[in-house]
Write a protein that holds these residues in place. Structure first.
Motif, PDB file in Angstrom:
ATOM      1  N   PRO A 108      19.692  14.199   4.017  1.00 58.72           N
ATOM      2  CA  PRO A 108      18.335  13.897   3.320  1.00 58.72           C
ATOM      3  C   PRO A 108      17.620  12.780   3.875  1.00 58.72           C
ATOM      4  O   PRO A 108      18.252  11.669   4.608  1.00 58.72           O
ATOM      5  N   ALA A 109      16.466  12.381   3.650  1.00 60.89           N
ATOM      6  CA  ALA A 109      15.749  11.398   4.128  1.00 60.89           C
ATOM      7  C   ALA A 109      16.247  10.020   3.656  1.00 60.89           C
ATOM      8  O   ALA A 109      16.542   9.992   2.329  1.00 60.89           O
ATOM      9  N   LEU A 110      16.056   9.196   4.554  1.00 63.28           N
ATOM     10  CA  LEU A 110      16.422   7.597   4.122  1.00 63.28           C
ATOM     11  C   LEU A 110      15.297   7.042   3.248  1.00 63.28           C
ATOM     12  O   LEU A 110      15.516   6.656   2.231  1.00 63.28           O
ATOM     13  N   GLY A 111      14.107   7.243   3.812  1.00 63.18           N
ATOM     14  CA  GLY A 111      12.961   6.682   3.018  1.00 63.18           C
ATOM     15  C   GLY A 111      11.671   7.556   3.325  1.00 63.18           C
ATOM     16  O   GLY A 111      11.571   8.037   4.479  1.00 63.18           O
ATOM     17  N   SER A 112      10.470   7.237   2.707  1.00 62.91           N
ATOM     18  CA  SER A 112       9.185   7.747   3.099  1.00 62.91           C
ATOM     19  C   SER A 112       8.047   6.686   2.954  1.00 62.91           C
ATOM     20  O   SER A 112       8.441   5.621   2.067  1.00 62.91           O
ATOM     21  N   ILE A 113       7.214   6.786   3.906  1.00 62.95           N
ATOM     22  CA  ILE A 113       6.254   5.490   4.066  1.00 62.95           C
ATOM     23  C   ILE A 113       4.789   6.398   3.920  1.00 62.95           C
ATOM     24  O   ILE A 113       4.324   7.138   4.871  1.00 62.95           O
ATOM     25  N   LEU A 114       4.016   6.064   2.824  1.00 65.63           N
ATOM     26  CA  LEU A 114       2.941   6.459   2.436  1.00 65.63           C
ATOM     27  C   LEU A 114       1.612   5.496   2.620  1.00 65.63           C
ATOM     28  O   LEU A 114       1.695   4.716   2.130  1.00 65.63           O
ATOM     29  N   HIS A 115       0.755   6.148   3.482  1.00 67.49           N
ATOM     30  CA  HIS A 115      -0.473   5.369   3.919  1.00 67.49           C
ATOM     31  C   HIS A 115      -1.591   5.879   2.976  1.00 67.49           C
ATOM     32  O   HIS A 115      -1.850   7.117   3.397  1.00 67.49           O
ATOM     33  N   ALA A 116      -2.275   5.083   2.137  1.00 67.65           N
ATOM     34  CA  ALA A 116      -3.367   5.595   1.471  1.00 67.65           C
ATOM     35  C   ALA A 116      -4.718   5.603   2.403  1.00 67.65           C
ATOM     36  O   ALA A 116      -5.064   4.479   2.985  1.00 67.65           O
ATOM     37  N   ILE A 117      -5.046   6.759   2.756  1.00 70.53           N
ATOM     38  CA  ILE A 117      -6.323   6.580   3.609  1.00 70.53           C
ATOM     39  C   ILE A 117      -7.738   6.692   2.523  1.00 70.53           C
ATOM     40  O   ILE A 117      -8.466   5.823   2.984  1.00 70.53           O
ATOM     41  N   GLU A 118      -7.649   7.626   1.790  1.00 72.30           N
ATOM     42  CA  GLU A 118      -8.697   7.698   0.699  1.00 72.30           C
ATOM     43  C   GLU A 118      -8.067   7.891  -0.807  1.00 72.30           C
ATOM     44  O   GLU A 118      -7.359   8.482  -0.843  1.00 72.30           O
ATOM     45  N   VAL A 119      -8.756   6.798  -1.558  1.00 70.10           N
ATOM     46  CA  VAL A 119      -8.075   7.096  -2.923  1.00 70.10           C
ATOM     47  C   VAL A 119      -9.226   7.220  -4.035  1.00 70.10           C
ATOM     48  O   VAL A 119     -10.327   7.026  -3.580  1.00 70.10           O
ATOM     49  N   PRO A 120      -8.971   8.051  -4.844  1.00 66.53           N
ATOM     50  CA  PRO A 120     -10.169   8.073  -5.926  1.00 66.53           C
ATOM     51  C   PRO A 120     -10.447   7.025  -6.685  1.00 66.53           C
ATOM     52  O   PRO A 120      -9.547   5.951  -6.520  1.00 66.53           O
ATOM     53  N   PRO A 121     -11.614   7.122  -7.341  1.00 67.00           N
ATOM     54  CA  PRO A 121     -11.998   5.848  -7.894  1.00 67.00           C
ATOM     55  C   PRO A 121     -11.243   5.495  -9.145  1.00 67.00           C
ATOM     56  O   PRO A 121     -11.248   4.328  -9.480  1.00 67.00           O
ATOM     57  N   TYR A 122     -10.528   6.407  -9.618  1.00 63.19           N
ATOM     58  CA  TYR A 122      -9.484   5.916 -10.812  1.00 63.19           C
ATOM     59  C   TYR A 122      -8.396   7.077 -10.668  1.00 63.19           C
ATOM     60  O   TYR A 122      -8.515   7.983 -10.191  1.00 63.19           O
ATOM     61  N   GLY A 123      -7.253   6.546 -11.137  1.00 68.56           N
ATOM     62  CA  GLY A 123      -6.154   7.565 -11.387  1.00 68.56           C
ATOM     63  C   GLY A 123      -5.386   7.799  -9.909  1.00 68.56           C
ATOM     64  O   GLY A 123      -5.737   7.002  -8.766  1.00 68.56           O
ATOM     65  N   GLY A 124      -4.766   9.036  -9.898  1.00 63.31           N
ATOM     66  CA  GLY A 124      -3.847   9.229  -8.731  1.00 63.31           C
ATOM     67  C   GLY A 124      -2.640   8.113  -8.125  1.00 63.31           C
ATOM     68  O   GLY A 124      -2.330   8.147  -7.262  1.00 63.31           O
ATOM     69  N   ASP A 125      -2.208   7.556  -9.349  1.00 63.86           N
ATOM     70  CA  ASP A 125      -1.240   6.668  -8.856  1.00 63.86           C
ATOM     71  C   ASP A 125       0.091   7.145  -8.600  1.00 63.86           C
ATOM     72  O   ASP A 125       0.274   8.526  -9.030  1.00 63.86           O
ATOM     73  N   THR A 126       1.008   6.602  -8.223  1.00 64.16           N
ATOM     74  CA  THR A 126       2.394   7.219  -8.143  1.00 64.16           C
ATOM     75  C   THR A 126       3.412   6.479  -8.848  1.00 64.16           C
ATOM     76  O   THR A 126       3.599   5.336  -8.947  1.00 64.16           O
ATOM     77  N   LEU A 127       4.466   7.366  -9.667  1.00 60.30           N
ATOM     78  CA  LEU A 127       5.584   6.636 -10.424  1.00 60.30           C
ATOM     79  C   LEU A 127       6.879   6.676  -9.582  1.00 60.30           C
ATOM     80  O   LEU A 127       6.746   7.840  -8.923  1.00 60.30           O
ATOM     81  N   PHE A 128       7.516   5.676  -9.761  1.00 57.58           N
ATOM     82  CA  PHE A 128       8.953   5.713  -8.980  1.00 57.58           C
ATOM     83  C   PHE A 128      10.044   5.498 -10.114  1.00 57.58           C
ATOM     84  O   PHE A 128       9.662   5.015 -11.359  1.00 57.58           O
ATOM     85  N   ALA A 129      11.246   5.827  -9.995  1.00 59.35           N
ATOM     86  CA  ALA A 129      12.165   5.799 -10.940  1.00 59.35           C
ATOM     87  C   ALA A 129      13.432   5.541 -10.107  1.00 59.35           C
ATOM     88  O   ALA A 129      13.813   6.061  -9.351  1.00 59.35           O
ATOM     89  N   ASP A 130      14.160   4.539 -10.798  1.00 63.41           N
ATOM     90  CA  ASP A 130      15.209   3.810 -10.158  1.00 63.41           C
ATOM     91  C   ASP A 130      16.852   4.636 -10.592  1.00 63.41           C
ATOM     92  O   ASP A 130      17.144   4.680 -11.796  1.00 63.41           O
TER      93      ASP A 130
END
Ligand code: SIN
Length: 278
Positions: A108-130
């Motif tokens: 499986p993947a070591l890591g992912s790298i996400l680039h935000a090109i266009e974001v909504p005016p509000y919302g669209g957050d990403t949550l992470f859990a350890d």
């Protein structure tokens, strides 16, 4: 240029300031980023608006070789980059669903790298859990019970005809995974770089414990899934266009919030190959 690292929550996640991924990182800068990645598991590098696909891939390759997704088609000239787009008019439940990228692969993947090109005016957050913090919260008895267990992972539930990705990802070209292979991974994974232990099961791709039926597995998996996403183990990324976030798939889950109906969100992801979980 000085590099500052600011934690995002009490458990995981940090913002890194003072980097220009477009010009590439010196070895000293890369060492700092790599250490922050191991320490915080999720790192956000703000203000990389002009980052081009080749520069995105060059940064990702500092960590390893790049994955080509078996079920989701990448960009035309950059098959290693996935366009993750929710269009304004998409009504489907895009996002939603805790997971670890690519746990359905043998390595499986070591890591992912996400680039935000266009974001909504509000919302669209990403949550992470350890998942290492979740493991640390288990009783010694449950840790001992899980120590010898393996779990079966597959893409079949997510990427089959009726799978949630096939339904959600209207703007992504997906192929079906009716007969996707199953791979067994240890339920407790030792991180290959830090030696820390963490839970390595997730609701999207883990089907059952190896040698157990689905029915037998469900109560214990549900217990682990509920624990793994407790707020105390999470952080939240509030995106701005140009942000680049990298997460460690060996010890975290993530969840894209779908709370911006009527708006477009466009992200681009590179995924770095990892090693076989032990
Ligand atoms: C992903 O699951 O890889 C994408 C997460 C996001 O769009 O926030």
């Amino acid at each position: 240029m000085s590099i500052d690292v600011l934690p995002l929550s009490g458990t995981l996640g940090a913002e890194i300031f003072g980097l220009d991924l477009q010009s590439g990182l010196s070895n000293a800068e890369f060492d700092r980023v790599h250490q922050a990645f191991l320490d915080y598991k999720v790192i956000v590098m703000r203000g990389q608006k002009a980052l081009q696909p080749d520069q995105h891939k060059a940064f990702a390759r500092r960590f390893g070789t790049l994955n080509i997704h078996p079920y989701v088609k990448g960009m035309k000239d950059h098959p290693e980059l996935l366009e993750i787009i929710k269009e304004k008019e998409d009504k489907v439940n895009f996002g939603g669903g805790w997971h670890t990228d690519m746990s359905f692969e043998e390595t499986p993947a070591l890591g992912s790298i996400l680039h935000a090109i266009e974001v909504p005016p509000y919302g669209g957050d990403t949550l992470f859990a350890d998942q290492q913090a979740a493991y640390n919260a288990l009783s010694p008895g449950l840790k001992a019970t899980l120590a010898d267990l393996k779990a079966v992972h597959s893409a079949s539930r997510e990427y089959s005809t009726h799978g949630s990705s096939a339904q959600k990802r209207q703007s992504m070209e997906t192929s079906q995974a009716e007969d996707a292979p199953e791979y067994e991974h240890p339920v407790i994974r030792t991180h290959p770089e830090t030696g820390r232990k963490g839970l390595y099961v997730n609701p999207a791709f883990t089907l059952r414990f190896a040698g157990w039926s689905m029915r037998e597995s469900k109560p214990l998996l549900d217990y682990l899934f509920n624990l793994s996403r407790e707020e105390r183990f999470t952080c939240r990324i509030r995106w701005q266009a140009g942000d680049v976030t990298m997460w460690d798939n060996r010890c975290t889950w993530h969840y894209a919030l779908n709370d911006y109906p009527g708006h477009r969100r466009h992200m681009r992801r590179a995924t770095v190959n990892g090693d076989k979980p032990v």
